[in-house]
Design a protein around this motif. Structure first.
Motif, PDB file in Angstrom:
ATOM      1  N   TRP A  58      -3.879   1.694  -7.708  1.00  0.00           N
ATOM      2  CA  TRP A  58      -3.661   2.888  -8.527  1.00  0.00           C
ATOM      3  C   TRP A  58      -3.820   4.165  -7.716  1.00  0.00           C
ATOM      4  O   TRP A  58      -3.045   5.106  -7.871  1.00  0.00           O
ATOM      5  N   PHE A  59      -4.880   4.247  -6.887  1.00  0.00           N
ATOM      6  CA  PHE A  59      -5.133   5.442  -6.093  1.00  0.00           C
ATOM      7  C   PHE A  59      -5.286   5.040  -4.630  1.00  0.00           C
ATOM      8  O   PHE A  59      -5.641   3.911  -4.309  1.00  0.00           O
ATOM      9  N   GLY A  60      -5.043   5.996  -3.764  1.00  0.00           N
ATOM     10  CA  GLY A  60      -5.259   5.774  -2.339  1.00  0.00           C
ATOM     11  C   GLY A  60      -3.977   5.809  -1.541  1.00  0.00           C
ATOM     12  O   GLY A  60      -2.907   6.130  -2.050  1.00  0.00           O
ATOM     13  N   SER A  61      -4.082   5.453  -0.281  1.00  0.00           N
ATOM     14  CA  SER A  61      -2.935   5.456   0.622  1.00  0.00           C
ATOM     15  C   SER A  61      -2.226   4.111   0.545  1.00  0.00           C
ATOM     16  O   SER A  61      -2.743   3.128   0.006  1.00  0.00           O
ATOM     17  N   LYS A  62      -1.015   4.077   1.082  1.00  0.00           N
ATOM     18  CA  LYS A  62      -0.244   2.833   1.075  1.00  0.00           C
ATOM     19  C   LYS A  62      -0.898   1.793   1.980  1.00  0.00           C
ATOM     20  O   LYS A  62      -1.571   2.118   2.965  1.00  0.00           O
ATOM     21  N   GLN A  63      -0.700   0.519   1.654  1.00  0.00           N
ATOM     22  CA  GLN A  63      -1.308  -0.582   2.394  1.00  0.00           C
ATOM     23  C   GLN A  63      -0.212  -1.512   2.907  1.00  0.00           C
ATOM     24  O   GLN A  63       0.717  -1.855   2.171  1.00  0.00           O
TER      25      GLN A  63
ATOM     26  N   GLN B 294       2.701  -1.749   0.293  1.00  0.00           N
ATOM     27  CA  GLN B 294       2.397  -1.498  -1.116  1.00  0.00           C
ATOM     28  C   GLN B 294       1.970  -0.049  -1.300  1.00  0.00           C
ATOM     29  O   GLN B 294       0.986   0.408  -0.713  1.00  0.00           O
ATOM     30  N   ARG B 295       2.714   0.673  -2.123  1.00  0.00           N
ATOM     31  CA  ARG B 295       2.404   2.069  -2.392  1.00  0.00           C
ATOM     32  C   ARG B 295       1.442   2.169  -3.575  1.00  0.00           C
ATOM     33  O   ARG B 295       1.490   1.369  -4.499  1.00  0.00           O
ATOM     34  N   SER B 296       0.592   3.191  -3.566  1.00  0.00           N
ATOM     35  CA  SER B 296      -0.298   3.436  -4.689  1.00  0.00           C
ATOM     36  C   SER B 296       0.468   4.146  -5.801  1.00  0.00           C
ATOM     37  O   SER B 296       1.399   4.904  -5.551  1.00  0.00           O
TER      38      SER B 296
END
Length: 461
Positions: A184-189, A213-215
């Motif tokens: 939901w929040f944060g930088s992409k992984q 994976q984008r937030s």
């Protein structure tokens, strides 16, 4: 007949990519000196060499020539037994041709290659790569497909889950990757993963890719919402703490001095004196809409627009009047499709600064065409599937949507033979003709690191 021949051995076995040798013994049974010319014939002739090609013999003498069979390590070297023959033509008796025959058995071999297109996909809830599996061997390949990653963070939906690929053909498998937890929040992984192609009795072929994976919401928004929530709670707490005390003190002051505060009703409101009679003025009635506007395009009908001519229409017309291999194509430039052109003609507008958004391609005589497009600013654009088309059918690169970027290049191949292209790139001029190896993929267009769009192309097969 003045000639005796013997093949030693008459039947041999060979692996594709290697060679085997057969000795052909020849005896001049005539009474004059003669020269014999040797020529391989039949399906194996392209893979056969004869050394020496001409043999001169005296009467009663015997000579030997070597036949070397070297089938290539490709799908063209069909597995199984293949008859062969050598035509022997005497120089002095040209009509007395002798054709000894033998047999060559080509052994099976298996070679497979897999490629992810694109290798990196991005998304919030899913990623959709495509796996291209090429059968480079000379036997039919049956394989199953699966996906895996470290930590079991992704689920995989692969369609189809099993493929059967004929020699020299390719299968295209669509995969859908879904993260097991939403960010939901944060930088992409970045999540590395692999798609595996498994055949019975052999080690699996793994093709590595990356799912980014984008937030759902940016990281800074979480901090901002937390700060707003803390300020809201503080404001409500202060309001509930101090506002009631101020009202209570105001009501208790008269009680402290011993005075009684009666509950007296409010004074009656004084009504205004009646105004003199005024003439009633009637407002004019609202104007009625006399007509009403028609919707755009309503009313009378117009003439029907002519049906659009596609690349498939053009290549099918060309195939009816001219045999052989053909490729026709057209470009989508300035929000409109151009008329299709064929076999090396220019499509687009070279040097005019008008990029090509999409290409429409059709072939004949090549057993079909397959490929995908590359886009400016995004590398391989996500969500555009790998496409393919049979002979005489339309295939499209790119997108005609106004929000989508222009084409930078494309990668493609035909299933029989090679395909060549020359691309005109913005700020670069014509890039020079590039051809694929037979049945192999190759990228055509602007170098990916330059982010320059196509303006014109020329294609041949």
């Amino acid at each position: 007949m003045s000639l005796w021949t013997s093949l030693e051995p008459a039947s041999v076995t060979v692996d594709p990519g290697s060679a085997t040798t057969v000795q052909l013994r020849v005896r001049n049974t005539g009474d004059i000196v003669d020269a014999y010319r040797f020529e391989p014939v039949g399906d194996l002739a392209p893979w056969t060499t004869v050394e020496p090609a001409v043999l001169r013999l005296y009467p009663g003498t015997t000579g030997t020539v070597e036949l070397t069979f070297a089938p290539p390590r490709t799908a063209d070297a069909t597995v199984g037994a293949h008859p062969y023959a050598v035509r022997i033509t005497p120089a002095e008796h040209a009509g007395a041709v002798v054709v000894p025959e033998g047999n060559v058995t080509v052994n099976p071999f298996t070679e497979m290659r897999a490629e992810l297109v694109p290798s990196t996909v991005k998304g919030w809830f899913r990623g959709r790569p495509q796996l291209a599996v090429d059968n480079l061997g000379n036997t039919t390949v049956t394989a199953s497909l699966s996906g895996n990653d470290n930590g079991d963070r992704l689920s995989y939906d692969i369609q189809p889950g099993n493929v059967q690929i004929e020699p020299g053909r390719a299968a295209f498998v669509k995969a859908t990757l879904r993260p097991r937890q939403i960010t939901w929040f944060g930088s992409k992984q970045e999540q590395p993963y692999a798609l595996s192609v498994r055949r019975s009795g052999t080690e699996p072929v793994d093709v590595d890719g990356i799912f980014v994976q984008r937030s759902i919401l940016p990281g800074w928004l979480a901090g901002t919402l937390g700060l707003v929530l803390a300020l809201t709670i503080a404001f409500v707490t202060i309001w509930l703490t101090y506002s009631p005390k101020m009202q209570s003190v105001a009501r208790e002051k008269p009680q402290e001095s011993g005075a009684v505060v009666p509950d007296s009703p409010p004074p009656p409101e004084k009504s205004a004196p009646p105004a003199p009679d005024e003439e009633k003025k009637e407002e004019p009635p609202p104007e009625e809409d006399g007509g009403g506007s028609e919707e755009p395009g309503g009313g009378g009908g117009g003439e029907e627009e002519p049906e659009e001519k596609t690349a498939a229409d053009a290549v099918n017309e060309l195939a009816q009047s001219s045999e052989g291999r053909h490729i026709c194509y057209r470009a989508y430039v300035e929000d409109a499709w151009q008329e299709p052109v064929c076999d090396g003609a220019e499509a687009g507008a070279a040097g005019q600064g008008t990029p090509i958004k999409s290409l429409n391609i059709a072939v004949t005589g090549t057993q079909g065409v397959t490929g995908t497009g590359a886009f400016v600013g995004e590398g391989w654009r996500k969500g555009i599937p790998w496409s393919n088309a049979e002979d005489g059918k339309d295939m499209f690169f790119g997108s005609t949507e106004s929000a989508d970027p222009a084409l930078e290049g494309f990668t493609y191949k035909v299933f029989d033979g090679s395909v060549c292209s020359d691309a005109f790139v913005t700020e670069k001029d014509w890039m020079g003709e590039v051809c694929t190896d037979p049945g192999q993929f190759k990228y055509h267009g602007s170098p990916m690191e330059l982010n320059l769009s196509l303006e014109a192309v020329r294609l041949t097969v």
